[in-house]
Design an enzyme around this catalytic site. Structure first.
Site, mmCIF file in Angstrom:
data_model
loop_
_atom_site.group_PDB
_atom_site.id
_atom_site.type_symbol
_atom_site.label_atom_id
_atom_site.label_comp_id
_atom_site.label_asym_id
_atom_site.label_seq_id
_atom_site.Cartn_x
_atom_site.Cartn_y
_atom_site.Cartn_z
ATOM 1 N N TRP A 42 3.044 -2.853 -4.779
ATOM 2 C CA TRP A 42 2.384 -1.534 -4.192
ATOM 3 C C TRP A 42 3.301 -0.495 -4.471
ATOM 4 O O TRP A 42 4.384 -0.600 -4.455
ATOM 5 C CB TRP A 42 2.018 -1.768 -2.783
ATOM 6 C CG TRP A 42 1.411 -0.696 -1.953
ATOM 7 C CD1 TRP A 42 0.400 -0.142 -2.151
ATOM 8 C CD2 TRP A 42 1.812 -0.349 -0.855
ATOM 9 N NE1 TRP A 42 -0.109 0.831 -1.421
ATOM 10 C CE2 TRP A 42 0.951 0.741 -0.564
ATOM 11 C CE3 TRP A 42 2.964 -0.226 0.225
ATOM 12 C CZ2 TRP A 42 0.898 1.765 0.610
ATOM 13 C CZ3 TRP A 42 3.034 0.379 1.313
ATOM 14 C CH2 TRP A 42 2.110 1.329 1.425
ATOM 15 N N ASP A 66 5.208 -8.663 3.555
ATOM 16 C CA ASP A 66 4.243 -7.558 3.711
ATOM 17 C C ASP A 66 2.908 -8.357 4.071
ATOM 18 O O ASP A 66 2.472 -8.906 2.885
ATOM 19 C CB ASP A 66 4.019 -6.837 2.422
ATOM 20 C CG ASP A 66 3.206 -5.547 2.875
ATOM 21 O OD1 ASP A 66 2.214 -5.578 3.611
ATOM 22 O OD2 ASP A 66 3.425 -4.456 2.054
ATOM 23 N N LYS A 93 -7.120 -2.935 6.916
ATOM 24 C CA LYS A 93 -8.241 -3.938 6.242
ATOM 25 C C LYS A 93 -8.798 -4.888 7.245
ATOM 26 O O LYS A 93 -10.071 -4.660 7.126
ATOM 27 C CB LYS A 93 -7.592 -4.432 5.010
ATOM 28 C CG LYS A 93 -6.362 -3.684 4.446
ATOM 29 C CD LYS A 93 -7.178 -2.507 3.467
ATOM 30 C CE LYS A 93 -6.119 -1.823 2.739
ATOM 31 N NZ LYS A 93 -4.904 -1.484 2.880
HETATM 32 C C1 LMR Z 1 -3.812 0.362 -1.613
HETATM 33 O O1 LMR Z 1 -2.829 -0.262 -1.970
HETATM 34 O O2 LMR Z 1 -4.784 1.019 -1.933
HETATM 35 C C2 LMR Z 1 -3.878 0.493 0.126
HETATM 36 O O3 LMR Z 1 -2.801 -0.175 0.556
HETATM 37 C C3 LMR Z 1 -3.929 2.051 0.546
HETATM 38 C C4 LMR Z 1 -2.636 2.837 0.427
HETATM 39 O O4 LMR Z 1 -2.140 3.400 1.348
HETATM 40 O O5 LMR Z 1 -2.228 2.698 -0.742
#
Ligand code: LMR
Length: 392
Positions: A124, A205, A240
């Site tokens: 992420w 996570d 989510k």
């Molecule tokens: C995403 O990866 O799109 C979500 O977790 C929202 C974010 O805050 O990035």
């Protein structure tokens, strides 16, 4: 103060939404940020959440501060969700979203670990920023193989074996963001075994519990680490699975070797929360506690979660079938094996830019598509555009 300062770069995910909002083109489609949409393209408040809010509206008696750790009943509800029951060698605090949980964990790692955290390649986009801002050294371990569109198992396990004692490894409990590639139960056992043998800790996570297979099945990784006695943090997000995005509702759980150590951990979780945000925003946590303590509301929430998961699975199949029918130069079956909201499509930067500039379709630069944003209404247009991009 700002005279010699250059502007900060646009956020890779939320920045895309800002650009999307400014785009004047009709028919634009945002498949960037991970937000669930229903068949009609809306992100409605879950019915279970609305019902809980009605109850809270009547029952709420104060807007006084929350305890630093949040209400104990919330901590219990979170533990039941992530472990299936309470765990006496763990401590849970209520945090502002999963991001807040990650930041508190990072602060504690800086104080009490070797200050190095390992993240998957890819991960992420915000993980790196959060950990670096807390003063951690961020290193990468291999995870995804773009050729097989699957786990690069040999490199992954090889790298985990080399991580030194005292470092921390960020693991995605389920629905790996952005790849959608999860590890199996047997592989989780192997990961947990390496952690226990080599003495590194884990930061799990858990942002998508329930979006993989089910609330219960998605615990597989946490259960393996727990059984192996690995020290870990678990960062939960309820953006989510309860659709509470803007309520910023999350939790950080620290699992220690003994109940006494968990008490020590709790004192530091609280001390750290206090200096960052003092105490958590109440509303989202109260909604979750209300739902979890009410059998009928829990049942309703579970059915809504099932519905979201199965709609996403349907969109995955429709996307893979639609692209295959358009003769794209790749086997799309991997898309239906990926878990969670996202599909790592294999689209490169140029193709992503083409979709944005020529078709007004926004996806993350890594080629990650938010499948949960696809609907029967936009599917054909998206398949046509992605097929055109892939053939370029
Ligand atoms: C995403 O990866 O799109 C979500 O977790 C929202 C974010 O805050 O990035």
């Amino acid at each position: 103060m700002w005279k010699n300062v250059t502007p900060a770069p646009e956020d890779a995910i939320l920045g895309l939404t800002e650009a999307f909002k400014k785009d004047p083109r009709a028919g634009k489609i945002n498949l960037g940020v991970g937000i669930y949409k229903d068949e009609a393209g809306n992100t409605p408040v879950l019915k279970s959440v609305k019902e809980a809010e009605k109850l809270l509206m009547v029952a709420e008696k104060t807007k006084s501060y929350m305890p630093i750790a949040g209400e104990a009943s919330y901590g219990d509800a979170v533990q039941k969700m992530i472990f299936g029951s309470l765990c006496d060698r763990s401590a849970t605090i209520h945090t502002p979203g999963g991001t807040g949980a990650l930041r508190v964990a990072a602060e504690l790692l800086r104080q009490f670990s070797s200050k190095t955290i390992w993240v998957s390649n890819p991960t992420w986009a915000n993980h790196n920023n959060i950990f670096a801002a807390a003063g951690l050294t961020v290193k990468e371990y291999p995870y995804y193989n773009p050729k097989t569109k699957d786990l690069d198992a040999d490199s992954f396990f090889g790298a985990l074996e080399k991580i030194p004692a005292g470092d921390c490894v960020l693991l995605h409990a389920c629905c790996h963001n952005p790849s959608g590639v999860d590890i199996s139960a047997a592989q989780w056992k192997k990961v947990a075994g390496i952690a226990a043998k080599n003495g590194w800790s884990a930061l799990v996570d858990f942002a998508y519990q329930g979006f993989g297979d089910s609330i219960e099945a998605d615990r597989v990784g946490v259960e393996a680490l727990l059984a192996a006695g690995v020290d870990m943090f678990i960062a939960s997000s309820f953006s989510k699975n309860f659709g509470l995005y803007r309520e910023r509702t999350g939790a950080l759980t620290s699992v220690a070797a003994t109940p006494a150590m968990a008490e020590t951990a709790m004192s530091h979780l609280m001390a750290t929360a206090r200096v960052i945000y003092s105490n958590p925003p109440a509303h989202g946590g109260l909604i979750i506690t209300t739902i979890m303590q009410d059998a009928a509301l829990s049942k309703l929430w579970n059915s809504e979660l099932d519905e979201m998961r199965s709609r996403i699975a349907g969109m995955r199949s429709a996307l893979a079938d639609g692209l295959t029918a358009r003769g794209v130069p790749m086997d799309c079956s991997f898309m239906t094996k990926q878990k969670g909201m996202f599909s790592f499509s294999g689209l490169n930067k140029d193709q992503v830019n083409f979709l944005r500039s020529e078709k007004a379709i926004y996806i993350v630069g890594s080629g990650r598509i938010n499948v949960a944003g696809l609907t029967p209404g936009n599917m054909n247009f998206v398949c046509d555009a992605v097929a055109e991009a892939m053939k370029k």
